[in-house]
Design a protein around this motif. Structure first.
Motif, short mmCIF file in Angstrom:
data_model
loop_
_atom_site.label_atom_id
_atom_site.label_comp_id
_atom_site.label_asym_id
_atom_site.label_seq_id
_atom_site.Cartn_x
_atom_site.Cartn_y
_atom_site.Cartn_z
N PRO A 128 -62.58 -1.35 -12.13
CA PRO A 128 -63.75 -2.12 -11.72
C PRO A 128 -64.16 -3.19 -12.73
CG PRO A 128 -64.12 0.23 -11.40
CD PRO A 128 -62.86 0.10 -12.18
N GLU A 129 -63.74 -3.05 -13.98
CA GLU A 129 -64.14 -4.02 -14.99
C GLU A 129 -63.29 -5.29 -14.96
OE1 GLU A 129 -60.90 -1.63 -17.01
OE2 GLU A 129 -62.48 -1.33 -15.51
N LEU A 130 -62.25 -5.30 -14.11
CA LEU A 130 -61.36 -6.45 -14.03
C LEU A 130 -61.70 -7.32 -12.82
CD1 LEU A 130 -57.89 -4.84 -14.85
CD2 LEU A 130 -59.52 -5.91 -16.41
N TRP A 131 -61.18 -8.55 -12.85
CA TRP A 131 -61.38 -9.47 -11.74
C TRP A 131 -60.17 -10.40 -11.63
CZ3 TRP A 131 -64.04 -9.41 -7.58
CH2 TRP A 131 -64.20 -10.57 -6.81
N LEU A 132 -59.78 -10.72 -10.38
CA LEU A 132 -58.68 -11.65 -10.14
C LEU A 132 -59.28 -13.03 -9.90
CD1 LEU A 132 -55.57 -11.73 -9.91
CD2 LEU A 132 -55.88 -11.53 -7.44
N VAL A 162 -58.15 -10.73 -15.27
CA VAL A 162 -58.83 -10.69 -16.57
C VAL A 162 -60.04 -9.76 -16.47
CG1 VAL A 162 -58.17 -13.04 -17.26
CG2 VAL A 162 -60.25 -12.68 -15.92
N ALA A 163 -60.62 -9.46 -17.64
CA ALA A 163 -61.92 -8.77 -17.64
C ALA A 163 -62.93 -9.70 -16.96
CB ALA A 163 -62.34 -8.46 -19.07
N SER A 164 -63.86 -9.12 -16.23
CA SER A 164 -64.76 -9.93 -15.40
C SER A 164 -65.55 -10.97 -16.19
CB SER A 164 -65.72 -9.02 -14.63
OG SER A 164 -66.45 -8.21 -15.54
#
Length: 216
Positions: A40-44, A67-69
């Protein structure tokens, strides 16, 4: 320059890259959900440009950067790629291979259930069934792409020279994708063996983990 184009500078050449269309956007949505569900801490991120190449002279706009959000907070148009875990490019081969990935993911709970019951025969049967289904579906899609290449290829590039080269290489590329589908289901099968219980279950509080059932 068309309004729906973005600029890149790679290998000393200025190039144009179109914005993702509906199909690519849908693939990126699926990838984003898959990543966030696991981490959940990542984002595309599909908007950020990156500084690339050996001497940081290139400029690239990947379809997605995992990456990390908070990684690109405060970044300008071109960011340092150091926080990027992986970059994503949605290509024709990716779209064809997606079917194999979907079949492979569907086999995970089946294999997990068989592994929990120490049913090695059932595990092998599930893998074989998933492999046959994945090869059949991917093979059918690949054949359709070859037959409809005059309509499909222009969706990915407007350059006449590139279209001609892609069309010539399609049989070879798609043959590689079909054979790659073979290992996809087997790979997801290993995930099922590693996680022999539903994702929603919780390990016993006494040990903090579930024992892995050995297969005979």
């Amino acid at each position: 320059m068309r309004e729906d184009a973005r600029l890149e500078f790679l290998g000393g050449r200025l190039g144009r890259k179109a914005w993702p269309d509906g199909t690519r956007g849908r693939v990126l949505q699926w990838l984003t959900r898959a990543c966030v569900s696991q981490r959940p801490e990542l984002w595309l991120d599909s908007q950020q440009g990156l500084v690339v190449e050996r001497h940081r002279e290139g400029r690239a706009r990947p379809d997605g950067s995992l990456v990390a959000s908070h990684a690109f907070a405060g970044a300008r148009e071109w960011a340092d790629p150091a926080p990027v875990l992986i970059v994503v490019e949605v290509t024709l081969a990716n779209l064809v291979f997606t079917a194999a990935v979907a079949v492979g993911q569907a086999t995970i709970p089946l294999i997990s259930d068989r592994a929990t019951k120490h049913d090695s025969t059932g595990v092998r049967r599930s893998v074989r069934a998933g492999t046959c289904l994945a090869l059949s579906v991917v093979g059918l899609i690949a054949a359709s792409v070859i037959v409809l290449s005059s309509w499909v290829v222009p969706l990915f590039t407007q350059d006449a020279g590139v279209r001609s080269q892609v069309t010539d290489l399609l049989p070879l590329v798609l043959a590689a994708v079909v054979t790659d589908a073979l290992q996809a289901v087997v790979g997801f099968g290993l995930v099922g063996l590693k996680r022999p219980c539903p994702v929603s279950c919780r390990p016993p509080s006494a040990t903090g983990r579930w024992p892995r059932p050995p297969l005979p």
